[in-house]
Design a protein around this motif. Sequence first.
Motif, PDB file in Angstrom:
ATOM      1  N   LEU A 216      24.193  -2.126  32.624  1.00 26.44           N
ATOM      2  CA  LEU A 216      23.439  -3.330  32.930  1.00 26.44           C
ATOM      3  C   LEU A 216      23.811  -4.416  31.920  1.00 26.44           C
ATOM      4  N   HIS A 217      23.902  -5.653  32.386  1.00 32.20           N
ATOM      5  CA  HIS A 217      24.209  -6.775  31.494  1.00 32.20           C
ATOM      6  C   HIS A 217      23.018  -7.729  31.472  1.00 32.20           C
ATOM      7  N   ILE A 218      22.509  -7.990  30.267  1.00 33.57           N
ATOM      8  CA  ILE A 218      21.383  -8.909  30.096  1.00 33.57           C
ATOM      9  C   ILE A 218      21.887 -10.185  29.417  1.00 33.57           C
ATOM     10  N   LYS A 219      21.558 -11.312  30.008  1.00 32.26           N
ATOM     11  CA  LYS A 219      21.965 -12.597  29.439  1.00 32.26           C
ATOM     12  C   LYS A 219      20.826 -13.594  29.599  1.00 32.26           C
ATOM     13  N   TYR A 220      20.826 -14.606  28.736  1.00 30.26           N
ATOM     14  CA  TYR A 220      19.818 -15.653  28.839  1.00 30.26           C
ATOM     15  C   TYR A 220      20.162 -16.598  29.985  1.00 30.26           C
ATOM     16  N   ILE A 221      19.136 -17.198  30.551  1.00 28.29           N
ATOM     17  CA  ILE A 221      19.325 -18.231  31.567  1.00 28.29           C
ATOM     18  C   ILE A 221      18.567 -19.480  31.135  1.00 28.29           C
ATOM     19  N   GLN A 222      18.779 -20.565  31.850  1.00 30.53           N
ATOM     20  CA  GLN A 222      18.123 -21.828  31.533  1.00 30.53           C
ATOM     21  C   GLN A 222      16.606 -21.641  31.415  1.00 30.53           C
ATOM     22  N   PRO A 223      16.015 -22.026  30.262  1.00 31.22           N
ATOM     23  CA  PRO A 223      14.558 -21.926  30.137  1.00 31.22           C
ATOM     24  C   PRO A 223      13.851 -22.805  31.170  1.00 31.22           C
ATOM     25  N   ALA A 224      12.727 -22.321  31.644  1.00 26.62           N
ATOM     26  CA  ALA A 224      11.896 -23.075  32.580  1.00 26.62           C
ATOM     27  C   ALA A 224      10.447 -22.957  32.139  1.00 26.62           C
TER      28      ALA A 224
END
Length: 314
Positions: A216-224
């Motif tokens: 599994l790959h975990i990455k950050y995304i644009q904060p909302a």
Amino acid sequence: MKLKFIHFLTFIVLAAAFVSCKKTEELPALPKSSIITYKVVNLPDTVIYGAVDQLDKSITVYIPYFYNLTVIDPEISVSDGASITEKVGPFLISTTNIKYTVKGADGTSTTYTVKVVQQNPPSLTINWADDQYTETSPAMYLPIILGDFHSSNSGGVKTTITHTKTGKAITLLNPVIQPSGNLYSLNAQIPADADTGSYNVKVDFLGNTATLKKPLHIKYIQPAVVMTYQEAKQGENITFLADQSVFINLKSVKVTVNNNTYDLPVVSYTPQTMILKIPDNFPVGDYFYTAAFSFEFQGWDTVNRIGMLNVHPK
């Protein structure tokens, strides 16, 4: 004469044997502090009886996996005039060291230990539902996992992800198993404070363990930001929550009302919560969908949202 004597002895031996075969011995009476029956009664249209062993002073309850049972609610009958000292109530199927002490009318006392045996599926095989889609983000959910769980007992599953570099293991939150065609689907939530990177995924379910071949790959995304109604006095704090994302490198927050822009100092923030202060000189008023918020995160696009802000005097 000798032959007659032998016959006489033979008769005596046979007679004695016959008499001894007819002799019976009474079993000792059970003490008046016994559990007579133990039933699991929180299943629709059926009852599971526990096996009460009076010699071992134990109660063994066999739970087939297809009942999807996570809690046992027992109903116990005891000897006439006896009582159980502990409170009899529901307990999790995974609970150990459940004991009942029965006090008898004859002054005796007997303690029984409950053994719950889960009759589990024979094996477990799991795969990603889509091998091309194995990415997610903190606070988000896993991509769907398919498996032959044979059951939708979500309380019996544990999903663990282990960082391939640091070795840090994380147990995922809120697991859900649902039927999916001839198989079952598993989903679970990534904790908001999980690090980014590659993770090995292991699933434990009712005594069986399986590991996914592809990580599994975990990455950050644009904060909302979740835009909710905010109300406070001058000098007080307001709180915003992350919207299906996490707050990363929050730098500043501003709000524009009446064509004037004000800084909202960041008191503190976590991956899912930010606490901001309303300045003492902020103009009093009810800015119903006229407060223009600007959330700045280092390395990410600025989040601009119109919200509701009601500020009262100190």
